[in-house]
Design a protein around this motif. Structure first.
Motif, PDB file in Angstrom:
ATOM      1  N   ARG A  64       0.749  -1.321   0.092  1.00 56.30           N
ATOM      2  CA  ARG A  64      -0.031   0.141   0.117  1.00 56.30           C
ATOM      3  C   ARG A  64       1.033   1.306   0.005  1.00 56.30           C
ATOM      4  NH1 ARG A  64      -3.280  -1.102   5.320  1.00 56.30           N
ATOM      5  NH2 ARG A  64      -3.405   1.236   5.097  1.00 56.30           N
ATOM      6  N   SER A  65       2.012   1.366   0.235  1.00 54.47           N
ATOM      7  CA  SER A  65       2.827   2.264   0.639  1.00 54.47           C
ATOM      8  C   SER A  65       4.099   2.398  -0.372  1.00 54.47           C
ATOM      9  CB  SER A  65       3.240   2.440   2.044  1.00 54.47           C
ATOM     10  OG  SER A  65       2.163   2.348   2.862  1.00 54.47           O
ATOM     11  N   ASN A  66       4.255   1.818  -1.585  1.00 51.68           N
ATOM     12  CA  ASN A  66       5.490   1.895  -2.204  1.00 51.68           C
ATOM     13  C   ASN A  66       6.617   1.506  -1.328  1.00 51.68           C
ATOM     14  OD1 ASN A  66       6.570   2.458  -4.687  1.00 51.68           O
ATOM     15  ND2 ASN A  66       7.047   4.503  -4.113  1.00 51.68           N
ATOM     16  N   GLY A  67       6.556   0.537  -0.584  1.00 43.55           N
ATOM     17  CA  GLY A  67       7.529   0.023   0.305  1.00 43.55           C
ATOM     18  C   GLY A  67       8.275  -1.051  -0.375  1.00 43.55           C
ATOM     19  N   GLU A  68       9.587  -1.437   0.009  1.00 44.10           N
ATOM     20  CA  GLU A  68      10.337  -2.447  -0.403  1.00 44.10           C
ATOM     21  C   GLU A  68      11.259  -2.683   0.906  1.00 44.10           C
ATOM     22  OE1 GLU A  68      13.052  -3.033  -4.386  1.00 44.10           O
ATOM     23  OE2 GLU A  68      13.506  -1.343  -3.228  1.00 44.10           O
ATOM     24  N   LEU A  69      11.339  -4.183   1.098  1.00 43.34           N
ATOM     25  CA  LEU A  69      12.242  -4.489   2.098  1.00 43.34           C
ATOM     26  C   LEU A  69      13.739  -4.333   1.543  1.00 43.34           C
ATOM     27  CD1 LEU A  69       9.739  -6.130   3.104  1.00 43.34           C
ATOM     28  CD2 LEU A  69      11.350  -7.778   4.091  1.00 43.34           C
ATOM     29  N   PHE A  70      14.584  -3.894   2.359  1.00 46.84           N
ATOM     30  CA  PHE A  70      16.121  -3.867   2.025  1.00 46.84           C
ATOM     31  C   PHE A  70      16.964  -4.564   3.211  1.00 46.84           C
ATOM     32  CE2 PHE A  70      15.635  -0.394   4.471  1.00 46.84           C
ATOM     33  CZ  PHE A  70      16.835   0.104   5.015  1.00 46.84           C
ATOM     34  N   ALA A  71      16.258  -4.764   4.402  1.00 44.83           N
ATOM     35  CA  ALA A  71      17.406  -5.328   5.410  1.00 44.83           C
ATOM     36  C   ALA A  71      16.381  -6.048   6.364  1.00 44.83           C
ATOM     37  CB  ALA A  71      18.169  -4.183   6.018  1.00 44.83           C
ATOM     38  N   LYS A  72      17.079  -6.769   7.307  1.00 40.73           N
ATOM     39  CA  LYS A  72      16.224  -7.442   8.291  1.00 40.73           C
ATOM     40  C   LYS A  72      17.180  -7.378   9.825  1.00 40.73           C
ATOM     41  CE  LYS A  72      17.894 -11.956   7.178  1.00 40.73           C
ATOM     42  NZ  LYS A  72      17.374 -13.201   6.616  1.00 40.73           N
ATOM     43  N   VAL A  73      16.800  -7.326  10.966  1.00 36.88           N
ATOM     44  CA  VAL A  73      17.548  -7.629  12.047  1.00 36.88           C
ATOM     45  C   VAL A  73      17.942  -8.654  12.326  1.00 36.88           C
ATOM     46  CG1 VAL A  73      16.094  -5.424  12.946  1.00 36.88           C
ATOM     47  CG2 VAL A  73      15.623  -7.892  13.754  1.00 36.88           C
ATOM     48  N   LEU A  74      19.383  -8.691  12.861  1.00 38.84           N
ATOM     49  CA  LEU A  74      19.912  -9.925  13.429  1.00 38.84           C
ATOM     50  C   LEU A  74      19.709 -10.115  14.978  1.00 38.84           C
ATOM     51  CD1 LEU A  74      23.357  -9.900  11.369  1.00 38.84           C
ATOM     52  CD2 LEU A  74      21.114 -11.198  10.794  1.00 38.84           C
ATOM     53  N   TYR A  75      19.688 -11.275  15.591  1.00 38.82           N
ATOM     54  CA  TYR A  75      19.431 -11.436  16.902  1.00 38.82           C
ATOM     55  C   TYR A  75      20.935 -11.516  17.475  1.00 38.82           C
ATOM     56  CZ  TYR A  75      14.676 -11.207  15.791  1.00 38.82           C
ATOM     57  OH  TYR A  75      13.481 -10.645  15.162  1.00 38.82           O
ATOM     58  N   ALA A  76      21.122 -11.275  18.830  1.00 40.48           N
ATOM     59  CA  ALA A  76      22.284 -11.433  19.679  1.00 40.48           C
ATOM     60  C   ALA A  76      22.604 -12.981  19.893  1.00 40.48           C
ATOM     61  CB  ALA A  76      22.306 -10.704  20.746  1.00 40.48           C
ATOM     62  N   ASN A  77      21.508 -13.792  20.101  1.00 41.17           N
ATOM     63  CA  ASN A  77      21.363 -14.957  20.472  1.00 41.17           C
ATOM     64  C   ASN A  77      21.727 -16.134  19.002  1.00 41.17           C
ATOM     65  OD1 ASN A  77      18.984 -15.041  19.217  1.00 41.17           O
ATOM     66  ND2 ASN A  77      17.895 -15.455  21.193  1.00 41.17           N
ATOM     67  N   GLY A  78      21.972 -15.331  17.924  1.00 44.31           N
ATOM     68  CA  GLY A  78      21.926 -16.171  16.799  1.00 44.31           C
ATOM     69  C   GLY A  78      20.510 -16.937  16.131  1.00 44.31           C
ATOM     70  N   ASP A  79      19.576 -16.577  16.585  1.00 46.57           N
ATOM     71  CA  ASP A  79      18.206 -17.148  16.126  1.00 46.57           C
ATOM     72  C   ASP A  79      17.918 -16.135  14.708  1.00 46.57           C
ATOM     73  OD1 ASP A  79      18.050 -18.474  18.150  1.00 46.57           O
ATOM     74  OD2 ASP A  79      16.530 -17.471  19.305  1.00 46.57           O
ATOM     75  N   ALA A  80      17.286 -17.068  13.783  1.00 49.31           N
ATOM     76  CA  ALA A  80      16.921 -16.404  12.571  1.00 49.31           C
ATOM     77  C   ALA A  80      15.761 -15.876  12.690  1.00 49.31           C
ATOM     78  CB  ALA A  80      16.809 -17.567  11.462  1.00 49.31           C
ATOM     79  N   GLY A  81      14.938 -15.654  13.617  1.00 46.48           N
ATOM     80  CA  GLY A  81      13.685 -15.052  13.848  1.00 46.48           C
ATOM     81  C   GLY A  81      13.119 -14.949  15.251  1.00 46.48           C
ATOM     82  N   TYR A  82      12.064 -15.007  15.407  1.00 47.56           N
ATOM     83  CA  TYR A  82      11.479 -14.996  16.806  1.00 47.56           C
ATOM     84  C   TYR A  82      10.011 -15.828  16.961  1.00 47.56           C
ATOM     85  CZ  TYR A  82       8.520 -11.215  15.022  1.00 47.56           C
ATOM     86  OH  TYR A  82       7.464 -10.529  14.284  1.00 47.56           O
ATOM     87  N   LYS A  83       9.190 -15.968  17.843  1.00 42.19           N
ATOM     88  CA  LYS A  83       8.264 -16.669  17.860  1.00 42.19           C
ATOM     89  C   LYS A  83       7.111 -16.079  18.496  1.00 42.19           C
ATOM     90  CE  LYS A  83      10.627 -20.984  17.768  1.00 42.19           C
ATOM     91  NZ  LYS A  83      10.917 -22.281  18.270  1.00 42.19           N
ATOM     92  N   SER A  84       5.897 -16.267  18.197  1.00 40.92           N
ATOM     93  CA  SER A  84       4.691 -15.614  18.888  1.00 40.92           C
ATOM     94  C   SER A  84       4.370 -16.647  20.228  1.00 40.92           C
ATOM     95  CB  SER A  84       3.459 -15.482  18.109  1.00 40.92           C
ATOM     96  OG  SER A  84       2.385 -15.302  18.645  1.00 40.92           O
ATOM     97  N   VAL A  85       3.708 -15.888  21.208  1.00 40.73           N
ATOM     98  CA  VAL A  85       3.649 -16.813  22.460  1.00 40.73           C
ATOM     99  C   VAL A  85       2.234 -16.367  22.893  1.00 40.73           C
ATOM    100  CG1 VAL A  85       5.820 -17.144  23.250  1.00 40.73           C
ATOM    101  CG2 VAL A  85       4.778 -14.948  24.051  1.00 40.73           C
ATOM    102  N   LEU A  86       1.382 -17.083  23.478  1.00 37.50           N
ATOM    103  CA  LEU A  86       0.436 -16.840  24.321  1.00 37.50           C
ATOM    104  C   LEU A  86       0.784 -16.957  26.011  1.00 37.50           C
ATOM    105  CD1 LEU A  86      -2.840 -16.263  24.385  1.00 37.50           C
ATOM    106  CD2 LEU A  86      -3.058 -18.560  24.825  1.00 37.50           C
ATOM    107  N   ILE A  87       0.421 -16.038  26.676  1.00 33.86           N
ATOM    108  CA  ILE A  87       1.001 -16.014  28.017  1.00 33.86           C
ATOM    109  C   ILE A  87      -0.118 -15.829  29.057  1.00 33.86           C
ATOM    110  CG2 ILE A  87       3.446 -15.359  27.430  1.00 33.86           C
ATOM    111  CD1 ILE A  87       2.509 -12.617  28.246  1.00 33.86           C
ATOM    112  N   THR A  88       0.155 -16.217  30.439  1.00 37.59           N
ATOM    113  CA  THR A  88      -0.816 -15.941  31.516  1.00 37.59           C
ATOM    114  C   THR A  88      -0.011 -15.717  32.623  1.00 37.59           C
ATOM    115  OG1 THR A  88      -2.586 -16.722  32.467  1.00 37.59           O
ATOM    116  CG2 THR A  88      -0.914 -18.358  32.145  1.00 37.59           C
TER     117      THR A  88
END
Length: 328
Positions: free
Chosen positions: A99-123
């Motif tokens: 919608r906004s004429n955007g384009e990906l050019f980078a992604k963050v890197l995590y200090a623990n070496g993970d390639a991404g993160y996860k969604s959680v359900l918490i209580t």
């Protein structure tokens, strides 16, 4: 006559000043950096401003941080060229690209070496909710802290991989109350036992564990999602190539060796730098979003059988195309 000339000059200067206030950027070297509202603006500014300062110093650009009260505020700001570069989640990045004429050019890197993160359900650890069975047997008695409508880990991923898989639509008729809010607000609501359950992500939990271990001890994780690709950076496609190259040089090399830069990234939320990325990162997110659309169409009682089948077939074709595009 002299007075008239002076007045005309004053009005002309005022008109130029007014026009410049409404312009998204004075020239290519002036940029607004949009940051999605995962937390309060004050917290985000504290985390990101040292990074913005380094960007200005190293690139010679004039970059200002831009915050909004919700994710759509950053998406719309980029659409109208009030924001030229932004930090997004994958779902909001998809909207910015579409919608906004955007384009990906980078992604963050995590200090623990993970390639991404996860969604959680918490209580809360003291909650009456002990398991997922407790959730789905008693949804109408539970208050749910839900994410921003454009949040990947707060809405899209748990909506598909958790609630839809149990045949539950997230709305006021299935839960006692649904309270959309930021990750930070939902996490604190669980810590303080103000909601029964809430969506969040492993990044926020890790940040809480590091900074406030006493609060982290109040959280129980009920469910964890599959891996979500790391958060992307998006720029407007129409940025001048010279400006894009300055940004590439900065992002791709930032925090690789300099201890001060590494600390800046770690203080944002456990990041370690950036790596190149492209719109291809969004393919699995697009597939999930289409699957959610398919579920809603299948449950829509206002559609005729023919319309339902036609719309589902069209979505299946799109999902198939995405699957083919994702193949090496």
């Amino acid at each position: 006559m002299k007075l008239l000339r002076s007045m005309l000059s004053w009005f002309a200067a005022s008109a130029v000043a007014a026009a410049s206030l409404g312009a998204p950027a004075a020239h290519a070297e002036d940029l607004n950096f949009g940051i999605i509202s995962t937390d309060s603006s004050a917290v985000l500014k504290q985390r990101w401003q040292p990074f913005i300062d380094d960007m200005n110093r190293q690139t010679g650009l004039h970059v200002n941080a831009f915050f909004a009260t919700d994710y759509s505020g950053i998406i719309e700001a980029m659409r109208f060229n009030k924001v030229q570069i932004g930090y997004f989640g994958n779902a909001s990045a998809m909207e910015a690209v579409d919608r906004s004429n955007g384009e990906l050019f980078a992604k963050v890197l995590y200090a623990n070496g993970d390639a991404g993160y996860k969604s959680v359900l918490i209580t809360n650890v003291n909650s009456r909710v002990k398991t997922l069975d407790d959730v789905f047997k008693n949804t109408k008695d539970l208050t749910l802290g839900w994410g921003d409508p454009n949040s990947t880990s707060g809405t899209l991923i748990p909506g598909y991989y958790l609630f839809a898989q149990h045949g539950v639509q997230v709305n006021a008729s299935t839960f006692k109350t649904v309270l959309p809010s930021s990750h930070e607000a939902n996490l604190l609501a669980v810590v303080n036992n103000k909601v029964d359950i809430a969506t969040n992500n492993t990044i926020e939990l890790a940040n809480l564990q590091q900074k406030h271990p006493d609060q982290f001890a109040q959280v129980r994780v009920l469910w964890t999602s599959p891996l979500i690709p790391s958060d992307p950076l998006v720029w407007r496609k129409d940025l001048p190539e010279a400006t894009k190259q300055k940004l590439r040089d900065f992002f791709y090399h930032y925090a690789k060796t300099d201890p001060k830069e590494k600390k800046v990234m770690a203080d944002i939320t456990g990041y370690a730098g950036f790596a190149p990325a492209s719109d291809a990162q969004l393919l699995p997110i697009r597939a999930v979003a289409l699957s959610r659309q398919k579920e809603k169409i299948a449950a829509d009682t206002h559609l005729s059988d023919a319309d339902r089948k036609s719309q589902i077939a069209a979505i299946d074709a799109k999902i198939g195309a995405l699957s083919n595009a994702a193949k090496p």
